[in-house]
Design a protein around this motif. Structure first.
Motif, mmCIF file in Angstrom:
data_model
loop_
_atom_site.group_PDB
_atom_site.id
_atom_site.type_symbol
_atom_site.label_atom_id
_atom_site.label_comp_id
_atom_site.label_asym_id
_atom_site.label_seq_id
_atom_site.Cartn_x
_atom_site.Cartn_y
_atom_site.Cartn_z
ATOM 1 N N LYS A 1 -65.456 3.670 35.083
ATOM 2 C CA LYS A 1 -64.185 4.229 35.547
ATOM 3 C C LYS A 1 -64.225 5.754 35.566
ATOM 4 N N SER A 2 -63.873 6.332 36.699
ATOM 5 C CA SER A 2 -63.745 7.777 36.924
ATOM 6 C C SER A 2 -65.066 8.508 37.152
ATOM 7 N N THR B 1 -60.211 9.924 32.023
ATOM 8 C CA THR B 1 -60.330 9.871 33.480
ATOM 9 C C THR B 1 -60.497 11.267 34.065
ATOM 10 N N GLN B 2 -60.756 11.296 35.365
ATOM 11 C CA GLN B 2 -60.869 12.562 36.088
ATOM 12 C C GLN B 2 -59.564 13.335 36.133
ATOM 13 N N SER C 1 -66.638 13.456 37.738
ATOM 14 C CA SER C 1 -67.107 13.186 39.098
ATOM 15 C C SER C 1 -68.558 13.599 39.297
ATOM 16 N N MET D 1 -55.709 13.019 41.229
ATOM 17 C CA MET D 1 -57.153 12.826 41.215
ATOM 18 C C MET D 1 -57.780 12.951 42.605
#
Length: 264
Positions: free
Chosen positions: A16-17, A50-51, A58, A214
């Motif tokens: 995830k992310s 997360t991002q 990323s 995001m």
């Protein structure tokens, strides 16, 4: 003559992310594509990472080969087995849902902690049912992975083309992290799909996807920009949500491939 829609691109995002992987074909399962968002990073308080807060994610690039996932970040690499885990249940929140996950191994958690500069763990969701997500639209509950909400995100090619016509600096579909990209004739027509079949798999449309900050993170360099949310907010706002792409669920398992036709 009816419109023919063809699958142009397929992507999975194992962790995830982190960055995604372009595929020529993928195994569709109830929780999403095989190995799609089965892993995620959590911090010392077991909160998901997360991002949205850590755009540098990323820049971590996964590859899958011979039952292993290899992660590249700058000049560093790390590898772990898809199957391995410590069998130590950890209870986490994935937005509004409760989920049970397990840590992959201590060395992998240590590697990510060293690269990110703070303590974290890489965890995995093991089986269907370890996280359930209720759809207020369909009044149904689905077994899902560690994706934000639904197992699959589909985007039509004309939706991106229409947006890029309005942008000074063009962007790629990677900003929106789709699982399935199909060739379309009209922008956002995928929003109105109901049930359809791709390859061996029957899908059902749930609802258009509301987008967050995001999508302003440029995956090429991890820099936050004003677009595309600024422009999308001028024509794609519904009930205070900026929509782009649509969330879908798979009704059975099977293989889909680039080049497959969307059959209604």
């Amino acid at each position: 003559m009816s419109t023919i829609y063809i699958v142009k691109e397929i992507y999975i995002y194992p962790i995830k992310s982190l960055a995604g992987i372009s595929c020529q074909q993928a195994n569709a399962e109830e929780m999403g594509f095989e190995n799609d968002r089965r892993w995620m990073l959590i911090d010392a308080e077991n909160q998901l990472i997360t991002q949205r807060e850590h755009r540098i994610l990323s820049q971590f690039y996964p590859q899958i080969s011979d039952g292993k996932i290899n992660i590249t970040f700058k000049d560093q690499t790390h590898e772990f087995s898809i199957a391995e885990n410590l069998n130590n249940p950890i209870h986490v929140d994935v937005w509004d849902d409760k989920s049970e996950v397990v840590e992959v191994n201590e060395s992998t958690s240590k590697w990510f902690s060293e690269q990110l500069g703070f303590e974290c763990k890489l965890v995995k969701i093991i089986k269907s049912g370890d996280r359930k997500h209720e759809s207020s639209q369909l009044k149904e509950t689905f077994n899902v992975s560690l994706a934000d909400g639904y197992p699959y995100l589909m985007i039509g090619s004309q939706s991106l083309d229409f947006l890029n016509e309005k942008l000074a600096d063009k962007i790629t579909i990677l900003r929106f992290r789709p699982n399935i990209v199909i060739g379309t004739q009209t922008a956002h027509e995928e929003d109105d799909f109901t049930t359809f079949k791709i390859g061996e798999v029957q899908f059902k449309n749930v609802k258009p996807c509301g987008r967050c900050i995001m999508v302003n993170n440029d995956p090429e360099n991890g820099k936050l920009k004003k677009e595309p949310l600024k422009t999308l907010s001028t024509y794609r706002v519904v009930n205070n949500s900026v929509l782009f792409g649509t969330n879908i669920v798979g009704l059975n398992s099977g293989v889909i491939r680039v080049g497959d036709e969307v059959v209604f």
